[in-house]
Scaffold this motif. Structure first.
Motif, PDB file in Angstrom:
ATOM      1  N   ALA A 289      -5.137  -3.737   5.975  1.00  0.00           N
ATOM      2  CA  ALA A 289      -5.349  -2.577   5.129  1.00  0.00           C
ATOM      3  C   ALA A 289      -5.639  -1.397   6.032  1.00  0.00           C
ATOM      4  CB  ALA A 289      -6.251  -2.675   3.978  1.00  0.00           C
ATOM      5  N   PRO A 290      -7.017  -1.631   6.815  1.00  0.00           N
ATOM      6  CA  PRO A 290      -7.411  -0.680   7.749  1.00  0.00           C
ATOM      7  C   PRO A 290      -6.198  -0.131   8.625  1.00  0.00           C
ATOM      8  CG  PRO A 290      -9.017  -2.215   7.351  1.00  0.00           C
ATOM      9  CD  PRO A 290      -7.827  -2.912   6.767  1.00  0.00           C
TER      10      PRO A 290
ATOM     11  N   TRP B 205       4.758  -2.993   6.257  1.00  0.00           N
ATOM     12  CA  TRP B 205       3.463  -2.823   6.926  1.00  0.00           C
ATOM     13  C   TRP B 205       3.651  -2.572   8.407  1.00  0.00           C
ATOM     14  CZ3 TRP B 205       1.638  -8.540   5.577  1.00  0.00           C
ATOM     15  CH2 TRP B 205       0.937  -8.774   4.343  1.00  0.00           C
ATOM     16  N   GLN B 206       4.823  -2.612   8.930  1.00  0.00           N
ATOM     17  CA  GLN B 206       5.067  -2.092  10.479  1.00  0.00           C
ATOM     18  C   GLN B 206       5.804  -0.766  10.353  1.00  0.00           C
ATOM     19  OE1 GLN B 206       7.315  -5.507  11.906  1.00  0.00           O
ATOM     20  NE2 GLN B 206       9.408  -4.550  11.271  1.00  0.00           N
TER      21      GLN B 206
ATOM     22  N   LEU C  29       0.763  -1.262  -0.056  1.00  0.00           N
ATOM     23  CA  LEU C  29      -0.088   0.031   0.074  1.00  0.00           C
ATOM     24  C   LEU C  29       0.963   1.192   0.102  1.00  0.00           C
ATOM     25  CD1 LEU C  29      -2.822  -1.141   2.645  1.00  0.00           C
ATOM     26  CD2 LEU C  29      -3.025  -1.062   0.181  1.00  0.00           C
ATOM     27  N   SER C  30       1.956   1.140  -0.838  1.00  0.00           N
ATOM     28  CA  SER C  30       2.814   2.275  -0.720  1.00  0.00           C
ATOM     29  C   SER C  30       3.813   2.187  -1.976  1.00  0.00           C
ATOM     30  CB  SER C  30       3.665   2.321   0.397  1.00  0.00           C
ATOM     31  OG  SER C  30       4.731   3.229   0.353  1.00  0.00           O
ATOM     32  N   LEU C  31       4.285   3.238  -2.465  1.00  0.00           N
ATOM     33  CA  LEU C  31       5.372   3.337  -3.587  1.00  0.00           C
ATOM     34  C   LEU C  31       6.737   3.608  -2.932  1.00  0.00           C
ATOM     35  CD1 LEU C  31       3.569   5.643  -6.172  1.00  0.00           C
ATOM     36  CD2 LEU C  31       3.622   3.233  -6.114  1.00  0.00           C
ATOM     37  N   GLN C  32       7.050   3.362  -1.486  1.00  0.00           N
ATOM     38  CA  GLN C  32       8.359   3.487  -1.019  1.00  0.00           C
ATOM     39  C   GLN C  32       9.205   2.650  -1.424  1.00  0.00           C
ATOM     40  OE1 GLN C  32       8.984   3.068   3.049  1.00  0.00           O
ATOM     41  NE2 GLN C  32       7.487   1.801   3.611  1.00  0.00           N
ATOM     42  N   ILE C  33       8.897   1.391  -2.000  1.00  0.00           N
ATOM     43  CA  ILE C  33       9.721   0.367  -2.136  1.00  0.00           C
ATOM     44  C   ILE C  33      10.150   0.465  -3.444  1.00  0.00           C
ATOM     45  CG2 ILE C  33      10.107  -2.195  -2.087  1.00  0.00           C
ATOM     46  CD1 ILE C  33       8.166  -2.488   0.159  1.00  0.00           C
ATOM     47  N   ARG C  34      11.339   1.015  -3.715  1.00  0.00           N
ATOM     48  CA  ARG C  34      11.793   1.187  -4.878  1.00  0.00           C
ATOM     49  C   ARG C  34      12.177   0.006  -5.980  1.00  0.00           C
ATOM     50  NH1 ARG C  34      15.748   6.309  -5.727  1.00  0.00           N
ATOM     51  NH2 ARG C  34      15.335   5.733  -7.756  1.00  0.00           N
TER      52      ARG C  34
ATOM     53  N   CYS D 246      -4.455   3.453   8.716  1.00  0.00           N
ATOM     54  CA  CYS D 246      -4.719   4.363  10.085  1.00  0.00           C
ATOM     55  C   CYS D 246      -3.337   4.662  10.726  1.00  0.00           C
ATOM     56  CB  CYS D 246      -5.350   3.458  11.094  1.00  0.00           C
ATOM     57  SG  CYS D 246      -6.902   4.216  11.555  1.00  0.00           S
ATOM     58  N   SER D 247      -2.215   3.579  10.675  1.00  0.00           N
ATOM     59  CA  SER D 247      -1.195   4.177  11.372  1.00  0.00           C
ATOM     60  C   SER D 247      -0.236   5.156  10.535  1.00  0.00           C
ATOM     61  CB  SER D 247      -0.259   2.695  11.581  1.00  0.00           C
ATOM     62  OG  SER D 247       0.265   2.368  10.264  1.00  0.00           O
ATOM     63  N   ARG D 248      -0.350   5.079   9.158  1.00  0.00           N
ATOM     64  CA  ARG D 248       0.282   5.829   8.269  1.00  0.00           C
ATOM     65  C   ARG D 248      -0.323   7.442   8.527  1.00  0.00           C
ATOM     66  NH1 ARG D 248       1.290   1.884   3.380  1.00  0.00           N
ATOM     67  NH2 ARG D 248       3.029   0.614   4.266  1.00  0.00           N
ATOM     68  N   GLY D 249      -1.783   7.375   8.488  1.00  0.00           N
ATOM     69  CA  GLY D 249      -2.310   8.839   8.828  1.00  0.00           C
ATOM     70  C   GLY D 249      -1.948   9.306   9.886  1.00  0.00           C
ATOM     71  N   ARG D 250      -1.481   8.659  10.907  1.00  0.00           N
ATOM     72  CA  ARG D 250      -1.123   9.154  12.406  1.00  0.00           C
ATOM     73  C   ARG D 250       0.371   9.701  12.496  1.00  0.00           C
ATOM     74  NH1 ARG D 250      -3.731   4.768  14.517  1.00  0.00           N
ATOM     75  NH2 ARG D 250      -1.645   3.636  15.048  1.00  0.00           N
ATOM     76  N   ARG D 251       1.110   9.373  11.085  1.00  0.00           N
ATOM     77  CA  ARG D 251       2.618   9.935  11.394  1.00  0.00           C
ATOM     78  C   ARG D 251       2.647  11.225  10.837  1.00  0.00           C
ATOM     79  NH1 ARG D 251       5.892   5.909   7.937  1.00  0.00           N
ATOM     80  NH2 ARG D 251       4.189   5.960   6.605  1.00  0.00           N
TER      81      ARG D 251
END
Length: 257
Positions: A247-248, A201-202, A157-162, A252-257
């Motif tokens: 996913a939820p 994920w973590q 759920l991210s594009l961070q892993i190049r 949620c955890s990324r929204g709090r960062r």
């Protein structure tokens, strides 16, 4: 109040890196790899993944040198299994970080200093190599990587892993060994992409550095085009359903960062 980055609490004196090298019948290239690591003053952990007697003899000779250790696996575990055995051994020996290096000479060991420096600057992060290939890369493996990139972005759920396939990485051992002891990870060529997705994920911090990759010094590759691509496809399917369940919580955890 300004937020303090967690790396600020990691003292430089606590950064004690080593190299972990999974070895399966790459005795000729291995000598050159270990020599480069010793020049860089990086202790080495050689994981003998049930290699031939000739390769085992080379490993034992290299392990007789100072700051060079050998872990012998009785049965072939695959690259991922060997790396995990090496990471656990590194932590037991008191190291805090481990540079994963392939034994076949494909990684550019001139980049060791840059990777370790980035790790010192971001000790809680995984320092990941972003490969720059030359003409030696097998076409089939190159094209398969692009499909893996898409699935990794979906499953994390991210594009961070190049890039999730390059094994030239510095792992922080505390969080990495905790993960591999807690979760059953792929033990062969599926290990490299799976561990990054699960780290994403973590919310594990990741840093990316370009590195040149050459295939391989001794002409021996253990990547099985059909079998390993099927194994990786199975891994992506497993991660996809795992992502749906998480996913939820991930969002949620990324929204709090």
């Amino acid at each position: 109040m300004p937020r303090v980055h967690p790396d600020a609490f990691f003292w430089p004196s606590m950064h004690k890196p080593c190299a972990v090298i999974p070895v399966y019948n790459h005795e000729h290239a291995l000598v050159h790899v270990v020599e480069a690591l010793r020049i860089a003053k990086l202790p080495c952990i050689l994981v003998n993944d049930a290699s031939s007697p000739a390769c085992t003899a080379v490993i034992e000779t290299l392990a007789s040198q100072p700051d060079c250790y050998a872990v012998h696996l009785l049965h072939n575990q695959g690259k991922g299994g060997a790396v995990m055995a090496g990471l656990r051994e590194a932590q037991l020996l008191g190291f805090t970080h481990a540079l994963q290096v392939d034994a076949d000479g494909q990684h550019n060991l001139n980049d060791i200093a840059a990777f370790l420096q980035r790790s010192r600057e971001h000790p809680l992060a995984v320092i990941c190599g972003y490969p720059e290939y030359d003409a030696s890369v097998p076409r089939g493996r190159l094209y398969a990587r692009y499909l893996t990139h898409v699935w990794v972005w979906i499953n994390s759920l991210s594009l961070q892993i190049r890039d999730s396939m390059c094994g030239f990485r510095v792992y922080p051992l505390a969080s990495t060994v905790s993960l591999i002891n807690r979760v059953k990870l792929g033990r062969r060529m599926d290990f490299d992409p799976e561990i990054l997705v699960r780290m994403a994920w973590q919310n594990q911090p990741m840093e990316w550095l370009p590195t040149q990759v050459h295939y391989p010094l001794d002409g021996l590759s253990h990547f099985r085009l059909v079998h390993d691509n099927l194994l990786i496809s199975k891994m992506h399917a497993k991660l996809f359903f795992g992502m749906l369940l998480r996913a939820p919580k991930i969002i949620c955890s990324r929204g709090r960062r």
